[in-house]
Design a protein around this motif. Structure first.
Motif, PDB file in Angstrom:
ATOM      1  N   UNK A 302       0.826  -1.204   0.000  1.00 39.26           N
ATOM      2  CA  UNK A 302       0.000   0.000   0.000  1.00 39.26           C
ATOM      3  C   UNK A 302       0.865   1.260   0.000  1.00 39.26           C
ATOM      4  N   UNK A 303       1.991   1.221   0.681  1.00 40.94           N
ATOM      5  CA  UNK A 303       2.897   2.370   0.701  1.00 40.94           C
ATOM      6  C   UNK A 303       3.425   2.659  -0.698  1.00 40.94           C
ATOM      7  N   UNK A 304       3.702   1.614  -1.482  1.00 41.59           N
ATOM      8  CA  UNK A 304       4.223   1.801  -2.833  1.00 41.59           C
ATOM      9  C   UNK A 304       3.155   2.289  -3.803  1.00 41.59           C
ATOM     10  N   UNK A 305       1.901   1.890  -3.585  1.00 39.22           N
ATOM     11  CA  UNK A 305       0.849   2.170  -4.562  1.00 39.22           C
ATOM     12  C   UNK A 305       0.006   3.388  -4.218  1.00 39.22           C
ATOM     13  N   UNK A 313      -1.365  11.846   5.611  1.00 39.62           N
ATOM     14  CA  UNK A 313      -2.445  11.689   4.636  1.00 39.62           C
ATOM     15  C   UNK A 313      -2.605  10.225   4.233  1.00 39.62           C
ATOM     16  N   UNK A 314      -1.504   9.509   4.160  1.00 37.84           N
ATOM     17  CA  UNK A 314      -1.575   8.079   3.823  1.00 37.84           C
ATOM     18  C   UNK A 314      -2.356   7.303   4.875  1.00 37.84           C
ATOM     19  N   UNK A 315      -2.072   7.538   6.146  1.00 36.72           N
ATOM     20  CA  UNK A 315      -2.739   6.785   7.210  1.00 36.72           C
ATOM     21  C   UNK A 315      -4.221   7.116   7.292  1.00 36.72           C
ATOM     22  N   UNK A 316      -4.588   8.375   7.104  1.00 40.64           N
ATOM     23  CA  UNK A 316      -5.992   8.768   7.251  1.00 40.64           C
ATOM     24  C   UNK A 316      -6.830   8.439   6.016  1.00 40.64           C
ATOM     25  N   UNK A 317      -6.203   8.374   4.832  1.00 37.35           N
ATOM     26  CA  UNK A 317      -6.973   8.147   3.607  1.00 37.35           C
ATOM     27  C   UNK A 317      -7.026   6.687   3.190  1.00 37.35           C
ATOM     28  N   UNK A 341       7.723  12.157   4.035  1.00 33.75           N
ATOM     29  CA  UNK A 341       7.354  11.763   2.675  1.00 33.75           C
ATOM     30  C   UNK A 341       7.169  10.248   2.608  1.00 33.75           C
ATOM     31  N   UNK A 342       6.103   9.839   1.955  1.00 32.75           N
ATOM     32  CA  UNK A 342       5.797   8.412   1.880  1.00 32.75           C
ATOM     33  C   UNK A 342       6.833   7.673   1.041  1.00 32.75           C
TER      34      UNK A 342
END
Length: 650
Positions: A302-305, A313-317, A341-342
């Protein structure tokens, strides 16, 4: 001499045999040149010392030439038993099941009350043609070949939303089975609206490449405004009874009372099952995965895509129930910030984030992704499909397993046409014996009946572990309860943990088993209350019968002692027996409650007293005033009589 010659001959034979086995030349015997030729020919063949030919050993290069990719269609064509096509009877049921499930899903998503018609026609001794038509929204032309001609193709696998289909295998696998067994392609007719043309496709599946092979594509005229019709010819067998197409359709009608089913069997009359309610199930919404329901490798993927740039924003979305506050707390514990940065996250940092997420207390995922049947719909379905005496249903609060929300529903049907039980008043009248009926378990997952692998299912195990003797229902150790009982258990979830691709049994998770047992216990308590009341009624009925049996003898014996009116005395004794055995006259309403009859006076035997049952549907105020009116009149009459008496004495 004879023995010596025999010994010499045997020795020579043994030498010949040994030399042949070792690949050595043997001495010629006599002048037979053919033996020498045979021995000479063996010298050129590579043989081992034990007489066997030497193995030709493979090399890395030769093995590399044999390796090739295996498509999913090719795999399931060879292992079709994994999909439910392991015998002829089951193959017919699986084909009907997969088509009906797709039709129900399509109609509900389009907001259409389903109307499904099934034809099963025998074309040869072991061949059947299965045709299923629905009134759904239809399928657009360019998607028809992929939906029916490619395995693992669909729109439901990646959605966390309750639906019957999940894997995108079912209907295309049924078409593949029909193609393998009969060589006939699958026939599809679909129309999206009354203004659009209907498209006809005949498809075969290229198992080596897992892609559709279009045999025919044309536009035709049909007599339905919108919907899809699928026809598959396959090798199968048709039987009635348990685990049959008839049972599947009847159980599906129970779990989907909003749908209409018409079944045309190869033999017998048409089965019509009209809808019981005119409302569609509640619409479900797709949710994001919950952190508790993913693995470390999934999170790394999921981190890559992800399209999010920052970690917060990654964790909340990308996850459900992860707020901005929770995201900041998780990032702080993992040694990063929400502004990280992700694309700069390393695997050790992602692993740290994953561990912190698993240790953080999060809210359960949202349950708007589920659409349970509801107690009313369960009762409607049971009333439509099972003729019993007592019905009850319960819907458990939503729960979670592995981060996936699920909900358990239980329904019970008891008595009536299911059989007699020991609590009935006259259960011993027929032949003087009573054979208790065997309970039946009906299992559902996302409104789909499960007919096979019952003993491996978590639902069935939960029923066995319930102590039915606590609810006055007999049960042997490790067996189903004995009684005229039908137990319905439904699991609604965004991802049902089936034990195989055939989707026939639910995996045994502790959280699921706990909820099933709690739902069963809740319904069983209600049933136990009714059975205790029935037993009480039966006991008092027997007591009244014994009492009234000897009333005449009591009257005659008392008359021999003193003088009185025998008829009046007999009536008094009958009234007395009825008063002391009033429980024998108990009646129950449709909810299992005792119906209180309107009698002169009241049940408590007190004058000028009114008992109001707050559970009744009649408004309490109306019942109170209606019952109080005559009592007030009596009170006024007695008051006037007392006043007249006082005047006379004065």
């Amino acid at each position: 001499m004879t023995e010596q010659n025999l010994v010499e001959k045997s020795g020579t034979a043994s030498q010949l045999s040994l030399g042949f086995n070792q690949g050595l030349s043997a001495p010629a015997i006599g002048s037979n040149s053919s033996v020498g030729k045979k021995i000479a020919s063996t010298k050129s063949k590579p043989v081992e010392g034990n007489g066997k030919k030497m193995r030709t050993r493979a090399t890395a290069e030769s093995m590399a030439k044999q390796q090739r990719e295996i498509s999913v269609s090719e795999f399931f064509a060879k292992n079709r038993h994994l999909l439910g096509f392991d015998n002829k009877r089951k193959a017919l049921l699986t084909t009907v099941k997969e088509a009906v499930d797709n039709s129900l899903d399509a109609c509900e998503e389009a907001g259409i009350l389903p109307e499904i018609e099934i034809w099963v026609k025998q074309t040869d001794s072991d061949r059947f043609s299965v045709r299923i038509r629905d009134n759904g929204p239809g399928i657009v032309k360019n998607q028809i070949p992929n939906v029916f001609g490619k395995l693992l193709y669909g729109s439901k696998f990646h959605r966390l939303k309750m639906s019957r289909g999940q894997q995108g295998i079912g209907i295309s696998a049924a078409g593949m089975y029909g193609l393998i067994t009969t060589g006939k392609p699958i026939r599809i007719v679909s129309r999206t609206s009354s203004r659009a043309a209907a498209h006809l496709y005949k498809l075969a599946i290229d198992t080596k490449k897992n892609r559709p092979d279009i045999i025919k594509d044309e536009t035709i005229e049909v007599d339905f405004a919108h919907g899809t019709e699928v026809t598959i010819e396959l090798v199968a067998s048709y039987n009635k009874g348990r685990q049959s197409v008839d049972e599947y359709i009847e159980l599906t009608a129970i779990a989907n009372p909003h749908a209409t089913f018409v079944f045309h069997p190869p033999v017998g009359s048409t089965l019509n099952l009209p809808r019981g309610i005119e409302e569609l199930p509640e619409e479900t919404k797709e949710i994001k995965p919950h952190p508790y329901g993913i693995e470390l490798g999934t999170m790394m993927k999921m981190v890559k895509e992800t399209s999010a740039k920052k970690l917060g924003a990654f964790l909340t979305s990308e996850f459900s129930q992860v707020s901005l506050t929770v995201a900041k707390s998780v990032c702080h514990k993992a040694g990063v910030t929400s502004a990280t940065w992700v694309n700069g996250l390393t695997p050790p940092v992602v692993e740290k984030l994953y561990k912190v997420l698993q240790e953080t207390k999060l809210r359960a995922p949202s349950t708007n992704c589920l659409s349970p049947m509801g107690a009313e719909a369960i009762l409607t379905g049971l009333l439509k499909g099972i003729k019993a005496e007592f019905y009850t249903a319960s819907t458990r609060p939503p729960s979670v397993y592995r981060g996936n929300p699920f909900q358990i529903e239980v329904g019970l049907a008891y008595g009536g046409d299911l059989g007699r039980d020991k609590h009935d008043e006259d259960h011993n009248e027929q032949n003087g014996k009573h054979e208790p009926a065997q309970a039946r378990v009906i299992r559902f997952a996302n409104r789909v009946p499960l007919l096979y692998q019952q003993s491996s299912c978590c639902t069935f195990k939960s029923v066995l572990e319930t102590r039915w003797t606590n609810y006055t229902i007999p049960q042997s150790s490790g067996a189903l309860p004995r009684g005229p009982l039908v137990i319905l258990v439904h699991m609604a979830s965004v991802w049902v943990p089936f034990i195989s691709e055939g989707k026939e049994a639910i995996a045994d998770y502790d959280e699921i088993r706990k909820e099933i047992k709690l739902g069963i216990s809740e319904c069983a308590r209600r049933l136990g209350t009714l059975l205790k009341r029935k037993k009480k009624k039966s006991d008092f009925t027997k007591r009244r019968d014994v009492f009234t049996r000897y009333i005449d003898e009591v009257v005659e014996a008392t008359r021999s002692i003193t003088t009185f009116n025998k008829e009046d005395f007999r009536k008094s004794l009958i009234v007395l027996s009825q008063n002391y055995t009033a429980a024998a006259d108990m009646e129950f309403d449709e909810h299992g409650r005792v119906v209180k009859k309107a009698k002169p006076g009241n049940d408590l035997g007190l004058e000028n007293t009114v008992v109001v049952n707050r559970d009744e549907e009649t408004p309490p105020s109306q019942a109170l005033f209606e019952d109080d009116a005559p009592n007030k009149k009596v009170k006024s009459k007695t008051t006037k009589a007392k006043k007249r008496k006082r005047k006379r004495t004065s």
